[in-house]
Design a protein around this motif. Structure first.
Motif, PDB file in Angstrom:
ATOM      1  N   ASP A   1      -8.278  -8.578   4.346  1.00 54.72           N
ATOM      2  CA  ASP A   1      -7.638  -7.279   4.175  1.00 54.72           C
ATOM      3  C   ASP A   1      -8.125  -6.658   2.875  1.00 54.72           C
ATOM      4  O   ASP A   1      -7.386  -6.454   1.933  1.00 54.72           O
TER       5      ASP A   1
ATOM      6  N   GLY B   1      -6.982  -2.803   9.422  1.00 56.38           N
ATOM      7  CA  GLY B   1      -6.873  -1.525   8.729  1.00 56.38           C
ATOM      8  C   GLY B   1      -6.111  -0.476   9.525  1.00 56.38           C
ATOM      9  O   GLY B   1      -5.720   0.546   9.004  1.00 56.38           O
ATOM     10  N   THR B   2      -5.891  -0.748  10.802  1.00 54.51           N
ATOM     11  CA  THR B   2      -5.184   0.230  11.623  1.00 54.51           C
ATOM     12  C   THR B   2      -3.682  -0.033  11.642  1.00 54.51           C
ATOM     13  O   THR B   2      -2.919   0.757  12.189  1.00 54.51           O
ATOM     14  N   GLY B   3      -3.268  -1.138  11.064  1.00 57.54           N
ATOM     15  CA  GLY B   3      -1.860  -1.514  11.144  1.00 57.54           C
ATOM     16  C   GLY B   3      -1.565  -2.330  12.385  1.00 57.54           C
ATOM     17  O   GLY B   3      -0.418  -2.471  12.796  1.00 57.54           O
ATOM     18  N   LYS B   4      -2.585  -2.912  12.973  1.00 57.40           N
ATOM     19  CA  LYS B   4      -2.401  -3.634  14.235  1.00 57.40           C
ATOM     20  C   LYS B   4      -1.480  -4.855  14.081  1.00 57.40           C
ATOM     21  O   LYS B   4      -0.744  -5.192  14.988  1.00 57.40           O
ATOM     22  N   THR B   5      -1.544  -5.486  12.912  1.00 57.67           N
ATOM     23  CA  THR B   5      -0.751  -6.710  12.757  1.00 57.67           C
ATOM     24  C   THR B   5       0.739  -6.420  12.946  1.00 57.67           C
ATOM     25  O   THR B   5       1.427  -7.111  13.691  1.00 57.67           O
TER      26      THR B   5
ATOM     27  N   GLN C   1       0.746   1.366  16.101  1.00 61.09           N
ATOM     28  CA  GLN C   1       2.125   0.867  16.143  1.00 61.09           C
ATOM     29  C   GLN C   1       2.983   1.743  17.046  1.00 61.09           C
ATOM     30  O   GLN C   1       3.775   1.252  17.848  1.00 61.09           O
TER      31      GLN C   1
ATOM     32  N   ARG D   1       0.840  -1.189   0.000  1.00 59.74           N
ATOM     33  CA  ARG D   1       0.000   0.000   0.000  1.00 59.74           C
ATOM     34  C   ARG D   1       0.874   1.235   0.000  1.00 59.74           C
ATOM     35  O   ARG D   1       2.003   1.191   0.452  1.00 59.74           O
TER      36      ARG D   1
ATOM     37  N   VAL E   1       6.189   5.787   8.248  1.00 62.06           N
ATOM     38  CA  VAL E   1       5.836   6.245   9.598  1.00 62.06           C
ATOM     39  C   VAL E   1       4.974   5.180  10.259  1.00 62.06           C
ATOM     40  O   VAL E   1       4.096   4.609   9.609  1.00 62.06           O
TER      41      VAL E   1
ATOM     42  N   TYR F   1       6.749   1.312   4.203  1.00 69.31           N
ATOM     43  CA  TYR F   1       6.202   2.123   5.296  1.00 69.31           C
ATOM     44  C   TYR F   1       7.223   3.173   5.702  1.00 69.31           C
ATOM     45  O   TYR F   1       8.407   2.875   5.808  1.00 69.31           O
TER      46      TYR F   1
HETATM   47  P1  AMP Z   1      -3.741  -4.343   9.559  1.00 71.30           P
HETATM   48  O1  AMP Z   1      -4.616  -3.412  10.352  1.00 71.30           O
HETATM   49  O2  AMP Z   1      -2.671  -4.939  10.361  1.00 71.30           O
HETATM   50  O3  AMP Z   1      -4.587  -5.377   8.847  1.00 71.30           O
HETATM   51  O4  AMP Z   1      -3.013  -3.480   8.429  1.00 71.30           O
HETATM   52  C1  AMP Z   1      -3.730  -2.809   7.452  1.00 71.30           C
HETATM   53  C2  AMP Z   1      -2.865  -2.435   6.259  1.00 71.30           C
HETATM   54  O5  AMP Z   1      -2.019  -1.352   6.599  1.00 71.30           O
HETATM   55  C3  AMP Z   1      -1.986  -3.549   5.747  1.00 71.30           C
HETATM   56  O6  AMP Z   1      -2.170  -3.681   4.362  1.00 71.30           O
HETATM   57  C4  AMP Z   1      -0.580  -3.106   6.054  1.00 71.30           C
HETATM   58  O7  AMP Z   1       0.289  -3.513   5.039  1.00 71.30           O
HETATM   59  C5  AMP Z   1      -0.702  -1.587   6.097  1.00 71.30           C
HETATM   60  N1  AMP Z   1       0.237  -0.951   7.050  1.00 71.30           N
HETATM   61  C6  AMP Z   1       0.561  -1.395   8.273  1.00 71.30           C
HETATM   62  N2  AMP Z   1       1.434  -0.552   8.866  1.00 71.30           N
HETATM   63  C7  AMP Z   1       1.657   0.463   8.013  1.00 71.30           C
HETATM   64  C8  AMP Z   1       2.471   1.656   8.054  1.00 71.30           C
HETATM   65  N3  AMP Z   1       3.197   1.965   9.111  1.00 71.30           N
HETATM   66  N4  AMP Z   1       2.452   2.448   6.970  1.00 71.30           N
HETATM   67  C9  AMP Z   1       1.692   2.143   5.901  1.00 71.30           C
HETATM   68  N5  AMP Z   1       0.915   1.047   5.786  1.00 71.30           N
HETATM   69  C10 AMP Z   1       0.887   0.205   6.832  1.00 71.30           C
END
Ligand code: AMP
Length: 460
Positions: free
Chosen positions: A387, A125-129, A105, A20, A100, A98
């Protein structure tokens, strides 16, 4: 015509080669603090929610700050290099594109690195993973010993659905690609033998759905006595799906001394009950109430009889040339019937739900993501954790029974820089559900009229 092929730049998370768009610092600032002047910056990712609210999460916070101030500080102060992650992880992050850390995170990673338990409110969608995977990888790599007994994971990540399990393990692989750590994903609905084979080797990080995990325990192919990290991902959905007994069984098999991280969209009483005894003095990271997501989505309601809904949907898809629409139905049977109807009427579509084989689900999802399948019909549970949260169009073929699910569904729309679109087809019988939704999101949803739509007599 399929305009998708040429115009869509959205990356495929299943394909590690594409990512992304990274979030620029100003864009980050604009979503952590929507009140700051540069809020119009249109790069902001649609699914990242404002969140720095807990004082303890902003390191060094002395006086209470306003949310905008603390958000601004977090945005200015924290970059990935500040997070003290080892070089191979930093390199993987850079390669992923990525720039930031997302708010979750920025807050979760230091907490996990510090060794404490964590309770985080965050959705897909928040980058929680990455929020939990990155610090866990860091610690596991720092304490990596070789050789290590086979089939004895050091980290166990439990997820409610197969899709989420697969996605999380994919992330583990991506972020850990320069580390000597190994991972494995296991879920039901597929042959158990390859999983048994994989457990004969070293497995540092195991991502699993609860049922299949317990099958392995029963067959003594898996040893959980070495688990140092437990992650419960989408814990609320696991409870909704009736996994509480399985989760308790798994907990009983784990060593007492371990670090626990729990992620959940909501903190219901049931979740709080689960966390008691599970989490010890956890740090909490909270997101803004999730109904804020609804504000950036164009929403409309078509009042229409249940029998005419599918005809209207086919009409809208054709007339508006939707090329990537996620359609929610209430039941699996309804999903199947609708997908069949659309396909029969020249609109390629597939249904995705728990009764489908894993292969069929994976295939449908891949085609939907790459643009070759314009319509995916899904039940809430099947869609959860996929996702696919940057869609141009979401359709509620029926309104969900729980108003919060409406917010969750429509939160999947929107692309970077663009508002999402969500429509709902609402029968008179669903009027009460509509009222409950409008009360939750604190606004009336526009009523739309389908121009040029002439239903066939009595619907089909
Ligand atoms: P998640 O909420 O973990 O399912 O992540 C949602 C999406 O955000 C995934 O497609 C990740 O690849 C992307 N993502 C996670 N961390 C970042 C970041 N720091 N910057 C940009 N995209 C991110």
């Amino acid at each position: 015509p399929n305009p998708k092929k040429s115009t869509q730049a959205a990356p495929n998370p299943y394909n590690p080669g594409t990512v992304r768009p990274p979030i620029s610092a100003p864009a980050f600032l604009s979503y952590v603090s929507p009140d700051l002047p540069d809020r119009e910056i249109s790069l902001r990712p649609p699914r990242l929610v404002p969140l720095p609210v807990s004082g303890q999460a902003v390191a060094g916070a002395q006086d209470p700050m306003t949310q905008a101030e603390s958000a601004a500080q977090a945005a200015v102060a924290i970059s990935f290099s500040d997070l003290a992650l080892c070089e191979p992880i930093q390199r993987a992050i850079t390669e992923t594109g990525y720039t930031v850390p997302t708010p979750i995170q920025a807050q979760a990673i230091p907490q996990v690195l510090a060794g404490g338990d964590l309770m985080a409110a965050a959705q897909t969608g928040t980058g929680k993973t990455a929020g939990f995977t990155l610090p866990i990888l860091h610690i596991l790599a720092a304490t990596h010993v070789h050789p290590h007994p086979p089939g004895r994971p050091r980290c166990l990540i439990l997820t409610p659905t197969r899709e989420l399990a697969a996605q999380v393990e994919e992330s583990v692989k991506t972020y850990g690609k320069h580390l000597p750590l190994t991972s494995l994903v296991m879920f039901g609905g597929v042959n158990i033998n390859p999983q048994i084979g994989a457990l004969k080797k070293r497995v540092d990080i195991l991502v699993a759905t609860p049922g299949r995990l317990l099958d392995h325990v029963g067959q003594r192919t898996l040893d959980l006595s070495g688990v140092e990290f437990l992650v419960l991902d989408e814990a609320d959905r696991m409870l909704d799906m009736g996994f509480i007994r399985d989760i308790r069984k798994v907990l009983a098999l784990l060593p007492k001394k371990r670090q626990n991280l729990l992620f959940s969209a909501t903190f219901s009483d049931e979740i709080r009950q689960l966390t008691q005894g599970l989490l010890h003095d956890p740090a909490t990271v909270e997101v803004a109430p999730r109904n804020t997501t609804a504000e950036r989505v164009d929403q409309a309601v078509y009042m229409i009889g249940q029998k005419q809904k599918r005809e209207l949907l086919a009409h809208l898809i054709k007339e508006k040339q939707w090329f990537q629409a996620l359609v929610f139905t209430r039941t699996k049977h309804g999903a199947n019937k609708l997908a069949e109807y659309l396909t029969k009427h020249g609109i390629e579509s597939a249904a995705i739900h728990g009764n489908k084989s894993q292969a069929a689900r994976t295939r449908a999802l891949a085609q939907f993501k790459d643009g070759s399948l314009p319509v995916l019909v899904a039940t809430d549970i099947a869609a959860r954790g996929l996702d696919i949260d940057q869609l141009p169009q979401v359709v509620n073929f029926e309104l969900p029974n729980v108003p919060e699910d409406y917010v969750h569904r429509i939160g999947r729309t929107g692309r970077a820089g663009a508002a999402g679109h969500a429509i709902s087809l609402v029968d008179k019988e669903e009027a009460n559900l509509l009222t409950a939704i409008e009360r939750l999101i604190k606004r009336r949803i526009d009523r739309a009229v389908a121009e040029n739509f002439v239903p066939s007599a009595g619907g089909e």
